[in-house]
Design a protein around this motif. Structure first.
Motif, mmCIF file in Angstrom:
data_model
loop_
_atom_site.group_PDB
_atom_site.id
_atom_site.type_symbol
_atom_site.label_atom_id
_atom_site.label_comp_id
_atom_site.label_asym_id
_atom_site.label_seq_id
_atom_site.Cartn_x
_atom_site.Cartn_y
_atom_site.Cartn_z
ATOM 1 N N ILE A 149 -12.049 7.799 6.385
ATOM 2 C CA ILE A 149 -13.225 6.966 6.127
ATOM 3 C C ILE A 149 -13.297 5.818 7.131
ATOM 4 O O ILE A 149 -14.369 5.509 7.673
ATOM 5 C CB ILE A 149 -13.200 6.440 4.685
ATOM 6 N N VAL A 150 -12.169 5.186 7.396
ATOM 7 C CA VAL A 150 -12.136 4.088 8.364
ATOM 8 C C VAL A 150 -12.620 4.575 9.727
ATOM 9 O O VAL A 150 -13.422 3.906 10.406
ATOM 10 C CB VAL A 150 -10.716 3.498 8.457
ATOM 11 N N ASP A 151 -12.153 5.752 10.156
ATOM 12 C CA ASP A 151 -12.579 6.299 11.445
ATOM 13 C C ASP A 151 -14.063 6.621 11.459
ATOM 14 O O ASP A 151 -14.780 6.298 12.410
ATOM 15 C CB ASP A 151 -11.781 7.566 11.770
ATOM 16 N N ARG A 152 -14.524 7.296 10.404
ATOM 17 C CA ARG A 152 -15.924 7.720 10.358
ATOM 18 C C ARG A 152 -16.881 6.539 10.232
ATOM 19 O O ARG A 152 -18.039 6.632 10.638
ATOM 20 C CB ARG A 152 -16.144 8.684 9.199
ATOM 21 N N CYS A 153 -16.393 5.451 9.679
ATOM 22 C CA CYS A 153 -17.215 4.248 9.561
ATOM 23 C C CYS A 153 -17.086 3.340 10.780
ATOM 24 O O CYS A 153 -17.750 2.290 10.835
ATOM 25 C CB CYS A 153 -16.822 3.464 8.313
ATOM 26 N N ALA A 154 -16.265 3.747 11.744
ATOM 27 C CA ALA A 154 -16.073 2.984 12.988
ATOM 28 C C ALA A 154 -15.639 1.543 12.732
ATOM 29 O O ALA A 154 -15.887 0.662 13.544
ATOM 30 C CB ALA A 154 -17.357 3.007 13.829
ATOM 31 N N LEU B 210 -11.991 9.494 -3.056
ATOM 32 C CA LEU B 210 -12.134 9.064 -1.666
ATOM 33 C C LEU B 210 -12.128 10.270 -0.725
ATOM 34 O O LEU B 210 -12.819 10.276 0.293
ATOM 35 C CB LEU B 210 -11.006 8.095 -1.307
ATOM 36 N N GLY B 211 -11.348 11.294 -1.080
ATOM 37 C CA GLY B 211 -11.316 12.499 -0.263
ATOM 38 C C GLY B 211 -12.672 13.186 -0.202
ATOM 39 O O GLY B 211 -13.045 13.759 0.832
ATOM 40 N N ASP B 212 -13.438 13.131 -1.296
ATOM 41 C CA ASP B 212 -14.776 13.723 -1.298
ATOM 42 C C ASP B 212 -15.681 13.002 -0.305
ATOM 43 O O ASP B 212 -16.422 13.633 0.462
ATOM 44 C CB ASP B 212 -15.388 13.642 -2.698
ATOM 45 N N VAL B 213 -15.615 11.697 -0.313
ATOM 46 C CA VAL B 213 -16.443 10.916 0.605
ATOM 47 C C VAL B 213 -16.006 11.149 2.047
ATOM 48 O O VAL B 213 -16.838 11.284 2.955
ATOM 49 C CB VAL B 213 -16.378 9.420 0.246
ATOM 50 N N ALA B 214 -14.710 11.225 2.266
ATOM 51 C CA ALA B 214 -14.202 11.479 3.617
ATOM 52 C C ALA B 214 -14.728 12.803 4.147
ATOM 53 O O ALA B 214 -15.140 12.906 5.319
ATOM 54 C CB ALA B 214 -12.675 11.462 3.623
ATOM 55 N N ARG B 215 -14.730 13.838 3.306
ATOM 56 C CA ARG B 215 -15.242 15.145 3.737
ATOM 57 C C ARG B 215 -16.741 15.101 3.994
ATOM 58 O O ARG B 215 -17.235 15.707 4.950
ATOM 59 C CB ARG B 215 -14.899 16.204 2.691
#
Length: 582
Positions: free
Chosen positions: A193-198, A219-224
């Motif tokens: 999530i941190v990576d995808r949110c830059a 959180l894993g669902d949101v990450a995917r």
């Protein structure tokens, strides 16, 4: 401090400014809190204002100038002044009609008071100046996507640029929104999530809200969801424009000058982490001095960051937004061609400084508007390669994956230009990866000469990576392709790479075989340097085999080429400038 991870240094600076503000001050203290869209300027300013309220016993004023927002939303000077006068409790019937008279009344009303005036979301310095107090004793905290250099220069404002969060700060923000225990249970998802949110606070807050509003969602669902999105910004869209990342970015983009807007969207085509003025000039087809000025304009409004002097970049979400804008630009294909030509021809010139004996290969002509860089000496070339290396490697992959016929020849020739820098810095894995991508692209495009260059690079890299059989196979493929192209000296170099790989593997008889072939071809077709290098390899191999007399003395072997030169190919002269090495 919940939700304000990583802002302690900025808060400390604001505390210091507040401590030094008083009725005995000689000037109004102005702090310009600036940063890119979604970085959390307003949230931090409001948080600090509440925290520092006791330091301003005469009260606090707040006005939102809406400098960056939906079209037509910008607050005019008269509207902003009325908001401040209302905050001071001035009755409507006492407010004069003209702006100058209103400003005079405003300054009189706050004279001698110790107040905090929060001017939020300013478009530029000109929008702020009418709202500044005329007497000391107040602190004005201004937030803006603009750097407000006019306030810094003219009014002595203290600049406080706000950057993206660090990784640990981003994790702390999520923990503040969701609870430390919940974040600790899914560390891998948190990192994704941190990576995808830059590491952008607004994007992190949106991601956290998706979890907080649905207790069943992990959180894993949101990450995917973030990782699988077809378009990078889609997961951050919503019905509320204030929390829609794409909309928030657009408000900055649509306020740019035409030249800056074009530069911004075309930078979405750039494959590297950052860009310099020379590369940006070729990308946009503009003079370098003009490109430098436009880059500075984009940095001023925090759509770019000048992380190092002269090198500009943006975070991944802004890059995705720029790419979306570039997709609708009819000039994008031509811009990409100019950028590829810039790196190809610049890298070829830099490579010639590192190894003047490695002959140049024919390159595609430079597209109009492209101005490649040139270099003087090895130190300058090495510094350029080091600074541009990630962009150059990315350019190999980009051109290898492109279906633009104008980029068909670029991958193999660009990969070849990286050889000497990669060998000097031990980047054997990168050398293999670049040439492997180039070889696949060359085969698809029936670029036989490019395939030869790429196979030769694969052979060389495999030799250094300790894969002698793979090095031999690729080297033989390269030698055959060079032979078909009528390039016997390049064919000799391919055998030289095979011999080197066999020497490294201590397979001396095979090394001697290819060193002998190297000498045959270099003697028949090469210049003095070619023959010298060939004889050196052959002699060294003989010495390792214990055949010292042969290694030291004149060879009795009649060096004749066992294959006829291509029709029309004259014997090579001792000129190193004409050497077709690969």
């Amino acid at each position: 401090m919940r939700g304000f991870a990583g802002r302690s240094a900025t808060i400390a600076e604001l505390d210091a400014l507040a401590d030094g503000t008083g009725v005995t001050s000689t000037a109004v203290v102005i702090s310009a809190l600036s940063g890119t869209a979604g970085v959390g300027k307003t949230a931090l300013a409001v948080h600090w204002a509440h925290r520092a309220a006791r330091r301003f016993p005469d009260g606090q004023l707040y006005v939102n100038l809406r400098g960056f927002g939906p079209p037509g939303a910008v607050a005019g000077a008269d509207e902003a002044m009325r908001v401040l006068l209302d905050g001071l409790g001035v009755p409507a019937e006492r407010v004069p009609a003209g702006l100058d008279a209103q400003a005079a009344l405003y300054r009189s009303a706050i004279a001698g008071r110790r107040m905090l005036i929060l001017v939020d979301n300013a478009r530029d310095a000109g929008q702020v100046r009418p709202l500044l107090p005329g007497a000391p004793g107040c602190l004005v905290l201004v937030t803006s996507r603009d750097s407000l250099t006019g306030l810094v220069a003219g009014e002595g404002a203290v600049p406080l640029p706000l950057d993206l969060l660090s990784r640990s700060e981003a994790r702390e923000l999520l923990a503040g929104r969701l609870g430390a225990d919940r974040v600790a249970r899914e560390p891998e998802a948190v990192e994704e999530i941190v990576d995808r949110c830059a590491r952008l606070p607004l994007a992190l807050a949106i991601a956290a809200a998706r979890v907080a509003t649905d207790p069943r969602r992990a959180l894993g669902d949101v990450a995917r969801e973030l990782a699988d999105a077809e378009h990078r910004l889609d997961p951050f869209a919503g019905t509320d424009a204030m929390t829609d990342v794409r909309a928030v970015f657009s408000w900055s983009y649509h306020r740019l000058s035409p030249a800056a807007a074009r530069m911004f969207r075309l930078l979405g085509l750039h494959p590297g982490d950052d860009v310099t003025a020379p590369a940006a000039a070729s990308l946009t087809g503009t003079p370098q001095q003009r490109a430098a000025a436009v880059l500075a304009e984009l940095a001023e409004v925090h759509l770019l960051t000048e992380a190092q002097t002269g090198r500009y970049g943006f975070h991944d979400l802004l890059r995705a937004f720029a790419q979306e804008q570039a997709a609708g630009d009819p000039g994008a294909p031509a811009a990409l061609r100019r950028l590829a030509d810039h790196y190809l021809h610049s890298a070829a010139d830099a490579a010639s400084q590192l190894d003047p004996f490695r002959g140049r290969v024919p390159l595609p002509p430079v597209a109009p508007g492209t101005v490649p860089e040139t270099f003087t000496g090895q130190d300058e070339a090495l510094a350029w390669f080091a600074a541009e290396y990630r962009a150059l490697m990315a350019a190999v992959s980009l051109t290898a994956g492109s279906d633009d016929p104008g980029l068909a020849l670029h991958p193999a020739r660009l990969a070849r230009s990286l050889i000497d820098f990669q060998q000097r810095t031990g980047r054997w894995g990168d050398e293999f990866a670049a040439h492997d991508a180039a070889a696949r692209a060359a085969r698809q495009r029936d670029d036989r000469l490019g395939e030869a260059y790429a196979e030769h690079g694969i052979a060389r890299a495999n030799g250094y990576l300790g894969r002698p059989d793979a090095a031999r196979d690729a080297g033989l493929r390269a030698a055959g392709l060079y032979r078909d192209a009528g390039l016997p000296v390049a064919e000799a170099d391919a055998h030289s790479s095979i011999a080197t790989a066999m020497l490294a593997a201590r397979r001396l008889p095979e090394a001697l075989e290819h060193a002998g072939r190297l000498v045959e071809l270099a003697t028949a077709h090469g210049g003095a340097v070619d023959r010298a290098q060939g004889l050196n390899t052959y002699g060294y191999t003989l010495a390792l085999l214990g055949r010292f007399d042969e290694a030291l003395g004149p060879s009795s072997r009649p060096w004749t080429c066992s294959t006829r030169p291509a029709t029309g190919t004259a014997p090579r002269t001792p000129s190193t400038a004409s050497r077709w090495s690969a």
